[in-house]
Design a protein around this motif. Structure first.
Motif, short mmCIF file in Angstrom:
data_model
loop_
_atom_site.label_atom_id
_atom_site.label_comp_id
_atom_site.label_asym_id
_atom_site.label_seq_id
_atom_site.Cartn_x
_atom_site.Cartn_y
_atom_site.Cartn_z
N ILE A 37 5.47 0.26 6.62
CA ILE A 37 5.20 1.39 7.50
C ILE A 37 4.23 2.36 6.84
O ILE A 37 3.26 2.82 7.46
CB ILE A 37 6.52 2.10 7.89
CG1 ILE A 37 7.43 1.16 8.68
CG2 ILE A 37 6.23 3.37 8.69
CD1 ILE A 37 8.86 1.66 8.84
N LEU A 38 4.46 2.66 5.57
CA LEU A 38 3.56 3.55 4.84
C LEU A 38 2.15 2.99 4.76
O LEU A 38 1.16 3.73 4.88
CB LEU A 38 4.09 3.81 3.43
CG LEU A 38 5.37 4.65 3.36
CD1 LEU A 38 5.92 4.63 1.94
CD2 LEU A 38 5.12 6.06 3.83
N LYS A 39 2.04 1.69 4.58
CA LYS A 39 0.72 1.05 4.53
C LYS A 39 -0.01 1.27 5.86
O LYS A 39 -1.20 1.60 5.88
CB LYS A 39 0.86 -0.44 4.24
CG LYS A 39 -0.45 -1.17 4.14
CD LYS A 39 -0.25 -2.63 3.80
CE LYS A 39 -1.60 -3.34 3.79
NZ LYS A 39 -1.46 -4.78 3.60
N ALA A 45 -4.67 6.59 8.92
CA ALA A 45 -5.27 7.85 8.47
C ALA A 45 -6.72 7.61 8.06
O ALA A 45 -7.61 8.41 8.40
CB ALA A 45 -4.47 8.44 7.31
N THR A 46 -6.98 6.52 7.37
CA THR A 46 -8.35 6.18 6.99
C THR A 46 -9.22 5.94 8.22
O THR A 46 -10.37 6.39 8.28
CB THR A 46 -8.36 4.93 6.07
OG1 THR A 46 -7.59 5.23 4.91
CG2 THR A 46 -9.76 4.53 5.69
N GLU A 63 -7.96 6.58 17.56
CA GLU A 63 -7.43 6.38 16.21
C GLU A 63 -6.36 7.41 15.87
O GLU A 63 -5.39 7.10 15.17
CB GLU A 63 -8.55 6.40 15.17
CG GLU A 63 -9.53 5.25 15.29
CD GLU A 63 -8.91 3.87 15.10
OE1 GLU A 63 -7.77 3.75 14.63
OE2 GLU A 63 -9.60 2.89 15.45
N THR A 64 -6.51 8.63 16.36
CA THR A 64 -5.48 9.65 16.12
C THR A 64 -4.18 9.27 16.82
O THR A 64 -3.10 9.47 16.26
CB THR A 64 -5.98 11.04 16.58
OG1 THR A 64 -7.17 11.37 15.83
CG2 THR A 64 -4.94 12.12 16.35
N HIS A 70 2.19 5.73 14.38
CA HIS A 70 2.75 5.18 13.15
C HIS A 70 3.50 6.24 12.35
O HIS A 70 4.47 5.92 11.65
CB HIS A 70 1.66 4.47 12.35
CG HIS A 70 1.28 3.17 12.96
ND1 HIS A 70 0.29 3.06 13.91
CD2 HIS A 70 1.80 1.93 12.81
CE1 HIS A 70 0.21 1.79 14.29
NE2 HIS A 70 1.11 1.09 13.64
N CYS A 71 3.09 7.49 12.44
CA CYS A 71 3.87 8.57 11.83
C CYS A 71 5.23 8.69 12.51
O CYS A 71 6.24 8.94 11.84
CB CYS A 71 3.12 9.90 11.91
SG CYS A 71 1.75 10.02 10.73
#
Length: 107
Positions: A37-39, A45-46, A63-64, A70-71
């Protein structure tokens, strides 16, 4: 409208925690655990940064949305929701950024 969307997403994420990883992308992500999930949060974010630098506003919004989603998955993994973030934003409302940052330094 915004609250409704966030509530529906929160409910869907909770239901996917118990789902078979073969049944949905989110269930598979939960099944892989926090590091996966963090990945995804980092990747998204990138992509937000690159979309912003690219100057295409519709791509930036797209993308946002991926990043926010995902957040929300990450929050759900920790038993939290968008409501928790909204409550924190409400707490900060009217505070200067400098004052808010100083209050965190004292904790």
């Amino acid at each position: 409208m915004t609250q409704d969307i966030l509530q529906r997403l929160t409910e869907m994420l909770e239901s996917r925690k118990q789902a078979s990883p073969e049944s949905s992308y989110v269930a598979k992500l939960f099944g892989k655990g926090e590091d996966a999930i963090l990945k995804k949060v980092g990747e998204e974010a990138t992509e937000v940064v690159l979309a912003s630098k690219g100057g295409d506003k519709s791509h930036l919004v797209y993308e946002t949305a991926d990043l926010w989603f995902h957040c929300m998955v990450l929050l759900a993994h920790h038993g939290l929701s968008a409501e928790d973030v909204l409550s924190e934003l409400a707490r900060r409302e009217g505070l200067s950024g400098i004052a808010e940052k100083e209050s965190r330094a004292k904790d």
